[in-house]
Each structure stands twice: as C-alpha cells, then as structure tokens.
Write an enzyme that holds these catalytic residues in place. Structure first.
Site, short mmCIF file in Angstrom:
data_model
loop_
_atom_site.label_atom_id
_atom_site.label_comp_id
_atom_site.label_asym_id
_atom_site.label_seq_id
_atom_site.Cartn_x
_atom_site.Cartn_y
_atom_site.Cartn_z
N TYR A 241 0.81 -1.22 0.00
CA TYR A 241 0.00 0.00 0.00
C TYR A 241 0.85 1.27 0.00
CZ TYR A 241 -4.61 2.08 1.14
OH TYR A 241 -5.80 2.75 1.12
N LYS B 295 -2.60 9.12 0.39
CA LYS B 295 -3.63 9.45 1.38
C LYS B 295 -3.06 10.37 2.47
CE LYS B 295 -7.07 6.93 -0.31
NZ LYS B 295 -8.29 7.53 -0.86
N1 LIG Z 1 -13.14 -0.20 0.46
C1 LIG Z 1 -12.40 0.01 1.50
O1 LIG Z 1 -12.15 -0.89 2.33
C2 LIG Z 1 -11.82 1.39 1.76
C3 LIG Z 1 -11.15 1.60 2.98
C4 LIG Z 1 -10.61 2.86 3.23
C5 LIG Z 1 -10.74 3.86 2.29
N2 LIG Z 1 -11.38 3.64 1.12
C6 LIG Z 1 -11.48 4.76 0.17
O2 LIG Z 1 -12.83 4.95 -0.18
C7 LIG Z 1 -12.90 5.50 -1.50
C8 LIG Z 1 -13.83 4.67 -2.34
O3 LIG Z 1 -13.36 3.35 -2.35
P1 LIG Z 1 -14.25 2.11 -2.84
O4 LIG Z 1 -13.87 0.99 -1.98
O5 LIG Z 1 -15.67 2.51 -2.96
O6 LIG Z 1 -13.60 1.88 -4.28
P2 LIG Z 1 -14.17 1.17 -5.61
O7 LIG Z 1 -15.35 0.33 -5.30
O8 LIG Z 1 -12.98 0.57 -6.24
O9 LIG Z 1 -14.65 2.41 -6.46
C9 LIG Z 1 -13.71 3.35 -6.90
C10 LIG Z 1 -14.45 4.47 -7.56
O10 LIG Z 1 -13.50 5.47 -7.94
C11 LIG Z 1 -13.64 5.73 -9.32
N3 LIG Z 1 -12.36 6.09 -9.91
C12 LIG Z 1 -11.21 5.39 -9.92
N4 LIG Z 1 -10.26 6.08 -10.55
C13 LIG Z 1 -10.83 7.23 -10.98
C14 LIG Z 1 -10.37 8.35 -11.69
N5 LIG Z 1 -9.10 8.42 -12.11
N6 LIG Z 1 -11.23 9.36 -11.94
C15 LIG Z 1 -12.52 9.30 -11.52
N7 LIG Z 1 -13.01 8.26 -10.84
C16 LIG Z 1 -12.17 7.24 -10.57
C17 LIG Z 1 -14.20 4.46 -9.93
O11 LIG Z 1 -14.84 4.78 -11.14
P3 LIG Z 1 -14.94 3.69 -12.36
O12 LIG Z 1 -15.93 2.67 -11.91
O13 LIG Z 1 -15.38 4.47 -13.52
O14 LIG Z 1 -13.57 3.12 -12.50
C18 LIG Z 1 -15.14 4.01 -8.82
O15 LIG Z 1 -16.38 4.68 -8.91
C19 LIG Z 1 -11.46 5.55 -2.01
O16 LIG Z 1 -10.94 6.83 -1.81
C20 LIG Z 1 -10.75 4.53 -1.13
O17 LIG Z 1 -9.36 4.80 -1.01
C21 LIG Z 1 -11.92 2.42 0.82
#
Ligand SMILES: NC(=O)c1ccc[n+]([C@@H]2O[C@H](COP(=O)([O-])OP(=O)(O)OC[C@H]3O[C@@H](n4cnc5c(N)ncnc54)[C@H](OP(=O)(O)O)[C@@H]3O)[C@@H](O)[C@H]2O)c1
Length: 393
Positions: free
Chosen positions: A285, A292
C-alpha cells in the site's frame, strides 16, 4: 407522548415505513406491523435492520393489546438480540432507546397480569418521534468516483436528503448511469460526467459541466481513488505519478475549481475520503498510503485557507468496507481477512458504504461547522489498541 421514548425516525424512511410510523402513533399496531414488514421486505441492509426493529416494536405492542403477554415477551427477547447485533443507532432509529421504552411497557403488563388486572391497564404505549431530517434540499453535491462502492452510497445519501448530484466516473459508465437513475427515482436531478480526476483537463470538464447544469456547487466529496498495489521495492515512478495524481493532486485542483462556485453561494463543504494507510503500514500500500497522507495534509491546508470563504473542509478514513476495491489486494484473496477484521472490530461488524456516507453527510451539515481540517476515522473501533489480559500481562 411518552417522554421516555426519543426514538428518532430520521430520513430516509420509505413511504411504507412513514405510513407505519403514523399507524404506530395512533395505536393501530396491526396496520403498523404490516406496513413495517412490507418496508422491511422491500429494503436492503442497513435500512432493512432498522425496519426489522420497527416490525418487532409494533409486534410487542400488538401482542399486549391483544392480551398476549407471552408473545410480547418473546418478541422483546428478539429485540434484545438486535441490541447485541446492531449498532445503537441504525439509520436514524435509536434501537437501544426503542428497546428501553418497550421493556418497562412489558414489565408493567406483567405486573398487571400478576395482580389480576387487565393487561394494558395504566400502560402508556410509546410513540415514534420523527426528528427533522438532515436536509440538503436545494444543494448541489459533486461526488467523484460515485458510480460504484462508497461513492455511490455517498451520492445516494445526499440525493435522499434533497440534493441534486453530479455523478463522476472514469472507466465504468454503466454503474454510474445506474447511480444516476437511482438519484432520479428519488426525485432529484443527476448529471453523469466521465472524467479522470488525475487529469487537470478532465477536472476542467467536470466543473464546467457542473456549473453549466446546476449553476453552482455546495458540496464536493473527493472519493475517487486508484493505486498500484505492490511492495515498495517493486514500485515504479509511473505508478507513483498515477496514484498521487488521482488520489491527492486531484483534491487540490478540484478544490481550486470548486471554491469559487461555493463562495458565490455563501460557502460550502468539502470532504476527502482517505484511508488508514495514511498513517499505518498496510501490505502493498506504499504509494496509496503516501497519497492518502498527502490528501490529509491538503485537507488541513484547505480547511484553513478556505475558511474565510465559508467553506468547511474535512476528511474521513473508513476501515475495511466490502467493495470492488478489495479485489485489488492480494491480502484479501484466499484468506479470511474479512472474518478476522470483523472479529477484531469492537462494533462487531464491518463498516458499510452507508456508514461512511452518513459521516460524510454529517460533515456537510451546519451542525459540523466547527469541525475543520480533521480526519474522522470510521472503523467501528478496529484501530483502537486492544490487548487481551494475557497479552497485557
Ligand atoms: N473499500 C475500503 O475498504 C476502503 C477503505 C478505506 C478507504 N477507502 C477509500 O474509499 C474511497 C472509495 O473506495 P471504494 O472501496 O468505494 O472503491 P471502488 O469500489 O474501487 O470504487 C472506486 C471508484 O473510484 C472511481 N475512480 C477510480 N479512478 C478514478 C479516476 N481516475 N477518476 C474518476 N473516478 C475514478 C471508480 O470509477 P470507475 O468505476 O469508472 O472506475 C469508482 O467509482 C477511495 O478513496 C478509497 O481509497 C476504501
């Protein structure tokens, strides 16, 4: 009204559940039970659990009214099961408070039965109090990466509370259109914009489209993220640039474009979605963690520099949330990491996208106006140091 019951039915209650609350409050527990059960069947977690608690509350009252003390006590026991498995506040309902109002009711009925009095003599049945919902009526919210996962939950959270929403995606249009359809089904406007937030020209497109469609902006949630997941020694400059640009740089330059739109409307709110990897070491990571950490630093600077324009800036840091993002981590493949995280979470369950959305929403309300430049962890207590008595000795 029973003053001991402060159970709050916040938005979004479905029309069926609203009907249930009305029936409940006029003492029509059969009808309330039916309405809550229908609402329960129509919903998915965590709203579903909330409605289940309401089904049971209506059932307790219905049994008592029908003179069935055993039935009421049985259902109350099931409610106690809820107390152990659900968070105390579940989508606006204070389940613990609801239970606290039902318990003395059943106890009083039991005392009546023991004394040979009619079961419901002198009983004050509880009422469900609707509190004014968090309202974003008339507001415009832009949520980056809101086609899927946490971003979608955040977009829907704002739409349910009255905001029009800009849905941004990068690669996957279909889920973004689905999010937009769900927003429109709630009676709100949605604009879908394809933009790679890591590209400055795409940010221009995103904000120009927002201004053109809605004439301004009140809320910016920087949720989109991407990253090269591999050990530090295998990282390449390209992966570093890609990750930093999408996760961190984008927030700074999105904020530059959002701030004038917000200032023109008297202020606004920005929330960045960070992750515990900013301060902790997680497998593979390194670049996401660094991005982040930068994102959190940008949050603090923006909080100070945009304060004079009435713009509130904060970040949230969710624990493990079951989304597509986890597929990209080797650690989560073939291991029961999820089970381990769940077991080590004091709240007893994983964080949901809706949990994250609720905190993001709160940070955009006037009630949160004195929280500035903070990173709020949403992990059910997972990161708190816990040691068994054996380890501590
Ligand atoms: N899931 C976890 O356990 C977790 C934990 C801590 C923090 N987070 C944070 O929460 C946030 C959302 O995570 P998630 O788990 O929901 O992720 P996810 O399901 O992988 O979804 C990622 C989203 O970001 C969009 N995206 C990726 N690259 C992009 C770009 N260059 N420009 C515009 N949109 C983009 C994707 O769009 P497309 O579908 O079009 O690719 C998708 O809608 C992130 O910031 C992540 O770091 C997640």
């Amino acid at each position: 009204m029973n003053p001991s019951l402060e159970a709050a039915c916040a938005q979004p209650l479905s029309p069926l559940a609203r009907q249930g609350v009305a029936e409940f409050n006029r003492g029509a527990y059969f009808e309330a039970h039916e309405a809550f059960e229908a609402a329960w069947q129509a919903e998915s977690a965590p709203v579903r659990e909330m409605y289940q608690a309401l089904v049971q509350a209506a059932a307790v009252c219905l049994h008592l009214k029908r003179g069935n003390l055993t039935g009421a006590r049985k259902v109350l026991k099931r409610c106690e099961g809820h107390l152990e498995t659900l968070p105390p506040r579940c989508q606006g309902i204070e389940i613990a408070t609801l239970h606290a109002a039902l318990l003395p009711l059943v106890e009083a009925a039991r005392a009546n039965a023991a004394a040979g009095r009619p079961l419901t003599e002198g009983l004050t049945f509880p009422r469900l109090a609707a509190t004014p919902p968090q309202s974003f009526a008339g507001k415009v919210a832009l949520v980056t990466g809101s086609g899927r996962g946490i971003g979608r939950a955040i977009a829907l959270h704002f739409a349910r509370r009255g905001a029009d929403v800009v849905v941004n995606f990068f690669r996957n249009r279909a889920p973004a259109e689905e999010t937009a359809d769900q927003i429109r089904a709630l009676g709100r406007k949605a604009l879908v914009v394809k933009a790679n937030v890591g590209e400055i020209a795409d940010l221009d497109t995103l904000f120009e489209a927002t201004e053109k469609a809605f004439g301004g902006l009140d809320i910016l949630v920087h949720n989109a993220a991407s990253g090269y997941n591999r050990p530090a020694m295998q990282q390449k400059p390209r992966g570093w640039d890609w990750t930093m640009n999408i996760n961190a740089r984008s927030f700074l330059f999105a904020a530059q474009r959002a701030a004038p739109l917000m200032a023109a409307r008297g202020g606004g709110a920005m929330v960045a979605v960070s992750s515990p990897g900013s301060v902790r070491v997680l497998p593979e990571y390194v670049v996401v963690g660094a991005s982040k950490a930068a994102l959190e630093a940008i949050t603090r600077y923006l909080a100070v520099e945009l304060a004079p324009q009435g713009i509130v800036v904060n970040a949230v840091s969710p624990g493990v949330v079951l989304t597509d993002a986890l597929k990209h981590f080797a650690t989560f493949r073939g291991n029961d990491i999820i089970g381990e995280v769940e077991a080590a979470t004091p709240a007893g369950r994983l964080v949901t996208p809706e949990d994250v959305a609720a905190v993001v929403g709160f940070l955009c309300t006037p009630e949160a106006a004195m929280i500035r430049g903070q990173v709020i962890w949403i992990d059910g207590g997972y990161s708190l140091p816990m040691r068994t008595a054996q380890e501590a000795s």
